[in-house]
Design a protein around this motif. Sequence first.
Motif, PDB file in Angstrom:
ATOM      1  N   ALA A 259      -2.384  -2.147  -4.032  1.00 19.08           N
ATOM      2  CA  ALA A 259      -1.393  -1.561  -3.136  1.00 19.08           C
ATOM      3  C   ALA A 259      -1.779  -1.781  -1.670  1.00 19.08           C
ATOM      4  O   ALA A 259      -0.923  -2.061  -0.831  1.00 19.08           O
ATOM      5  CB  ALA A 259      -1.249  -0.068  -3.427  1.00 19.08           C
ATOM      6  N   ALA A 260      -3.069  -1.693  -1.374  1.00 17.86           N
ATOM      7  CA  ALA A 260      -3.528  -1.917   0.001  1.00 17.86           C
ATOM      8  C   ALA A 260      -3.312  -3.364   0.422  1.00 17.86           C
ATOM      9  O   ALA A 260      -2.906  -3.640   1.567  1.00 17.86           O
ATOM     10  CB  ALA A 260      -5.001  -1.542   0.120  1.00 17.86           C
ATOM     11  N   MET A 261      -3.564  -4.297  -0.509  1.00 15.54           N
ATOM     12  CA  MET A 261      -3.344  -5.708  -0.198  1.00 15.54           C
ATOM     13  C   MET A 261      -1.863  -5.983   0.022  1.00 15.54           C
ATOM     14  O   MET A 261      -1.478  -6.746   0.921  1.00 15.54           O
ATOM     15  CB  MET A 261      -3.880  -6.570  -1.334  1.00 15.54           C
TER      16      MET A 261
ATOM     17  N   ILE B 133      -6.236  -8.530   5.204  1.00 14.37           N
ATOM     18  CA  ILE B 133      -7.427  -7.843   4.701  1.00 14.37           C
ATOM     19  C   ILE B 133      -7.853  -6.673   5.602  1.00 14.37           C
ATOM     20  O   ILE B 133      -8.089  -5.563   5.109  1.00 14.37           O
ATOM     21  CB  ILE B 133      -8.585  -8.834   4.496  1.00 14.37           C
ATOM     22  N   PRO B 134      -7.964  -6.870   6.925  1.00 11.25           N
ATOM     23  CA  PRO B 134      -8.315  -5.720   7.770  1.00 11.25           C
ATOM     24  C   PRO B 134      -7.302  -4.581   7.668  1.00 11.25           C
ATOM     25  O   PRO B 134      -7.683  -3.401   7.682  1.00 11.25           O
ATOM     26  CB  PRO B 134      -8.344  -6.311   9.184  1.00 11.25           C
ATOM     27  N   LEU B 135      -6.019  -4.918   7.557  1.00  9.81           N
ATOM     28  CA  LEU B 135      -5.001  -3.884   7.407  1.00  9.81           C
ATOM     29  C   LEU B 135      -5.170  -3.145   6.085  1.00  9.81           C
ATOM     30  O   LEU B 135      -5.045  -1.916   6.027  1.00  9.81           O
ATOM     31  CB  LEU B 135      -3.600  -4.507   7.476  1.00  9.81           C
ATOM     32  N   ALA B 136      -5.467  -3.903   5.021  1.00 12.81           N
ATOM     33  CA  ALA B 136      -5.656  -3.290   3.707  1.00 12.81           C
ATOM     34  C   ALA B 136      -6.840  -2.334   3.712  1.00 12.81           C
ATOM     35  O   ALA B 136      -6.757  -1.195   3.228  1.00 12.81           O
ATOM     36  CB  ALA B 136      -5.857  -4.377   2.649  1.00 12.81           C
ATOM     37  N   ILE B 137      -7.950  -2.793   4.261  1.00 15.51           N
ATOM     38  CA  ILE B 137      -9.150  -1.948   4.309  1.00 15.51           C
ATOM     39  C   ILE B 137      -8.906  -0.740   5.208  1.00 15.51           C
ATOM     40  O   ILE B 137      -9.301   0.392   4.895  1.00 15.51           O
ATOM     41  CB  ILE B 137     -10.356  -2.768   4.803  1.00 15.51           C
ATOM     42  N   GLY B 138      -8.214  -0.955   6.318  1.00 14.89           N
ATOM     43  CA  GLY B 138      -7.949   0.134   7.249  1.00 14.89           C
ATOM     44  C   GLY B 138      -7.117   1.240   6.639  1.00 14.89           C
ATOM     45  O   GLY B 138      -7.414   2.431   6.827  1.00 14.89           O
TER      46      GLY B 138
END
Length: 454
Positions: free
Chosen positions: A119-121, A137-142
């Motif tokens: 879901a984050a990806m 990726i940074p948005l997903a991790i954030g």
Amino acid sequence: MTASDAGTAPWTGRLTGGSGVSVLVATAIVVADMIGVGVFTSLGFQVKDIPSGFSILALWTVGGVVALCGVFSYSELGAMFPRSSGEYNFLGRAYHPAFGFLAGWVSATVGFAAPVALAAMAFGEYAKSVVPEVPPIPLAIGVVWLVSIVQLTGVKHSSTFQLISTILKVVLIVAFLVAGFVVGTPQPISFAPHAGDLAHIVSAPFAIGLVFVMYSFSGWNAATYIIGEMNTPQQSLPRALLAGTLIVLVLYVALNAVFLYSTPISALAGQLDIASVAGSAIFGGLGGRIVGAMICVGLISSISAMMWIGPRVMMTMGEDIPALRVFSRKSARGAPAYAILFQLAVANLLLFTRSFEAVLDFIQFSLLFCSFFTVAGVIKLRITDPDLPRPYRTWGYPFTPLIFLLVTASMMYYLLTERPVQSLSGMLVMLSGLLIYAIFRRRPVAAATSHNRE
């Protein structure tokens, strides 16, 4: 004390306070956990073989009805054994603590972390339509870290965040539906039944489509993972599961109706990003950005729900098993901090390695297997323990459990035939948990027992 014994006493003191999770928040968790990206990606493959408006809506309605059959069964078990952790609790009580441990081990390690990572990806990918210069990726991790921080602040703040984000999600979907029917260009498609619809409904493509529709409905059992935090769970749990599933059923049918109403079937057929295609048909050039923003907001509530309920499995296992006791510890505000941080770490690992899709392939069969035997446990307990108190009894018993078991068995058969290596490998991974269980259970349990009763 076994896992099934542990469910009879420790939860009692945690359920009587008025500061627990309300029916409204529990319903929001169900809605948020169910509505992910599945409903926005499935239709393109369904209309290729089922080019009928009525049959498509019937497909999604049948999926919702099957989910409701599961709701009725889980509600009976949840009212009988009101302890957080879902299948870990139910299978341990209905069969044996070892069976519950296998389900709990899968859920606590990757069963929630992998969907969180996916879901984050998806959040990162859809956000590109809004902020194209930021890599996904940074948005997903954030977003995972942001939601985890909220969860660490305690149940009160988590409840507020979950309720607001889910209401916003539903409002945006309803706004999209209204715009689709009001602004969208009507297509030559009918939602009334026609002579050829019966042939579509009994066809193989309909059965295969139902498999993927059921994946979109997965999450209807979300509130069972936080029973121990709910006020009056014997009444609240069935209401939350039923209300949440009915809301999602209506939204899913309406979304597919607006997709078909506003967009030519030829433009939808074979497309993965159905929402963007329909958004462009409705709103023109801005359609992609509008839909991307809508899905991003919706995914925040989905990630929040999974980051809330997933750690509760490890928390409950920690209450029963001394080797995992650290995960049962709560902060001053009631958050199982170590369990949340563990799921956060696994989700980040899956994101960094891009392995979450492979993990989901491996665990799909195992998760269906656990759901199958959980619902079968309702029938088993009716036979072996007919005198157990049942504050809620499964509506439509025995037909509703049997309908769920039939459809779930067909989904497992489909996975075994279409993805035999992944399905069997996932089962082997789950069964390997028996070795872990045996090692853990050799250790003294007195400490865990006293810890549970604190």
